[in-house]
Design an enzyme around this catalytic site. Structure first.
Site, PDB file in Angstrom:
ATOM      1  N   HIS A  74       3.702 -53.743  27.264  1.00  9.47           N
ATOM      2  CA  HIS A  74       4.108 -53.845  28.662  1.00  9.47           C
ATOM      3  C   HIS A  74       4.104 -52.494  29.367  1.00  9.47           C
ATOM      4  CE1 HIS A  74       5.794 -56.113  31.956  1.00  9.47           C
ATOM      5  NE2 HIS A  74       6.780 -55.248  32.102  1.00  9.47           N
ATOM      6  N   ASP A  87       1.633 -57.221  25.046  1.00 13.63           N
ATOM      7  CA  ASP A  87       2.764 -57.237  25.980  1.00 13.63           C
ATOM      8  C   ASP A  87       3.728 -58.361  25.595  1.00 13.63           C
ATOM      9  OD1 ASP A  87       4.501 -57.305  28.150  1.00 13.63           O
ATOM     10  OD2 ASP A  87       2.927 -56.823  29.594  1.00 13.63           O
ATOM     11  N   SER A 114       4.624 -55.447  36.805  1.00 11.05           N
ATOM     12  CA  SER A 114       5.613 -56.326  36.179  1.00 11.05           C
ATOM     13  C   SER A 114       6.218 -57.248  37.237  1.00 11.05           C
ATOM     14  CB  SER A 114       6.675 -55.487  35.462  1.00 11.05           C
ATOM     15  OG  SER A 114       7.476 -56.299  34.616  1.00 11.05           O
TER      16      SER A 114
END
Length: 487
Positions: free
Chosen positions: A459, A424, A339
């Site tokens: 995600h 995501d 991320s």
């Protein structure tokens, strides 16, 4: 963004809207004070807090604003007796301080200092009991838990004897109790739930995470903390763990991890999955780079907005330190982040690709400028406090100077494994996809470059314990294959 009141036994359609948070940069939630006396509605953005409270005995009443939101003023509230205690950064208390006020005069101009601000200690949280105040601190990167009697007759810190560890209060719902329940672990000690008698100072381990397989012995592993010096003179801590038989002579493979954003501190916690690497001779390192709060709130402030590049150079300087001290070599050094940590990976492979044999970038935020210019994405406007608003030319140029996608150039890159999820919502799949496409066009090497798209995941990766382990297994297989380790 909405809080409703539901009366048991009535249709949900009749629920009453109690509060609507109309600022899209804020989120809202509701809870009950530990004293059980108040219902509290909280609203928070990245840098600002606001609370409303209502006497729990009067659920039909109207919520009252505790202290109106002021940009940059963060606070949390705790009820005890006739007062509220406030954990806040008011008046420039960067590392936070504890204040108190009467429940009749809750606005910030009435707050009085209870525990002062300290330049070198971050005040993270408090727990209130009938006879005790428990304070969670972070001093020189380490968690500390301080117990103080309200009557002032006793005050002490819980003893922890590891060089690098994690300790913090667990769920403590009881108000009238002598027992403090807390969590303890280190990179060699599994997650443990402990009851601590605050009067007798005796502790009882209620439960420790079981490591399956029956082969784990804590004494077979070593952990330590070392300090690298960054290029601007800042000292950056690195937490290390390895098997006792792993040589520290520069020949061992090392996986270096970091995150470095949002003030999120990556603590030196235990991982049973990580043992798979340690037992195969890997050293695992967590670089506590700026952008987290490992060394307090200023450590975060020095790694965000127009200071963001410190996050990246800290990671690179930690890598150079680990090579210099012969924990590993560039032929055996691997980097990993996800991320915002994937953004970190994207930057370091542009800046210092020669340091790493392989890099894992999970759901990486790599097209910074394009994403931050799109305010139709729900998260974007709330992210301005972290990265800056690119509609301002100063922030635009700064973001452009480090954005991984925009800085890909013709050079040799390490072996790379990039993962993303089709669903995501935080880093849309096309960011890593277009980044990998550009890397394939520009890179001058024949090293591996994988793009792994999970067609079912978001995600957080695959849901379910075994599916998540399969994703980790692929990442580990990538590392082991590069090291020539077949089993």
């Amino acid at each position: 963004d909405k809080i409703y009141k539901h009366v048991l036994g009535t249709p949900a359609e009749e629920d009453e809207l109690v509060y609507h948070e109309e600022d899209e940069t804020f989120s809202t939630y509701v809870y009950k004070s530990k004293s059980q006396d108040y219902i509290i509605i909280g609203s928070n953005s990245t840098l600002t807090s606001e609370y409303r409270f209502l006497n729990a005995d009067d659920p039909q009443g109207t919520f009252k604003v505790f202290s109106p939101r002021t940009r940059g003023l963060e606070y949390s509230i705790y009820h005890f007796g006739s007062d509220f205690y406030i954990l806040t950064n008011k008046d420039g208390a960067t590392n936070f301080k504890l204040m108190k006020t009467s429940r009749k005069t809750t606005a910030s101009e009435h707050w009085e200092e209870y525990l002062p601000h300290r330049e070198d200690v971050l005040l993270e949280d408090i727990e209130i009991f009938k006879d005790f105040l428990v304070v969670s601190e972070r001093d020189n990167g380490l968690n500390k838990i301080k117990v103080t009697r309200w009557d002032g007759s006793d005050s002490y810190y819980l003893p922890f004897d590891n060089e690098t560890y994690v300790a913090f209060p667990y769920v403590n719902l009881d108000y009238d109790t002598q027992l403090l329940r807390y969590i303890y672990m280190s990179m060699t000690t599994p997650y443990s739930i402990i009851d601590f008698d605050m009067s007798s100072r005796e502790k009882t381990v209620l439960k420790q995470e079981e490591v399956l397989g029956g082969k784990f012995k804590e004494e077979n592993y070593r952990s330590q903390r070392v300090w690298a010096t960054a290029r601007d003179g800042a000292r950056v801590a690195i937490s290390l763990v390895y098997h006792k038989d792993t040589p520290l002579d520069g020949r061992s493979p090392l996986l270096q991890y970091a995150y470095g954003s949002y003030g999120s501190t990556i603590d030196p916690s235990f991982s049973s999955v990580r043992l798979s690497l340690l037992d195969r001779g890997f050293i695992y390192a967590i670089a506590h780079v700026r952008g987290g709060e490992y060394l307090g709130r200023p450590w975060y402030e020095d790694g965000k907005l127009l200071n963001k590049k410190n996050t990246f150079t800290d990671f690179i300087d930690c890598s150079k330190f680990l090579i210099e001290k012969k924990f590993t070599s560039s032929e055996h050094l691997y980097a990993w982040g996800g991320s915002a940590g994937g953004l970190l990976m994207g930057v370091v492979v542009n800046m210092a690709p020669e340091l790493y044999h392989g890099v894992i970038a999970a759901v990486p935020f790599v097209d910074v400028v394009t994403t931050m210019l799109d305010d139709s994405i729900p998260l974007t406007t709330g992210e301005y406090d972290e990265w800056g608003n690119p509609n301002d030319p100063v922030y635009y140029e700064y973001m452009l100077s480090y954005s991984p996608y925009d800085n890909v150039r013709a050079q040799a890159y390490p072996n790379m494994y990039v993962s993303t999820g089709l669903h995501d919502s935080q880093v849309q799949y096309w960011e890593p996809a277009k980044w990998v496409a550009k890397l394939r066009e520009y890179k001058t090497d024949d090293n591996l470059l994988f793009l792994d798209t999970n067609m079912d995941a978001g995600h957080g990766g695959a849901s379910g314990r075994f599916e998540a382990l399969k994703e980790t297994a692929k990442e580990y297989a990538f590392l082991l294959d590069l090291e020539g380790i077949s089993q």
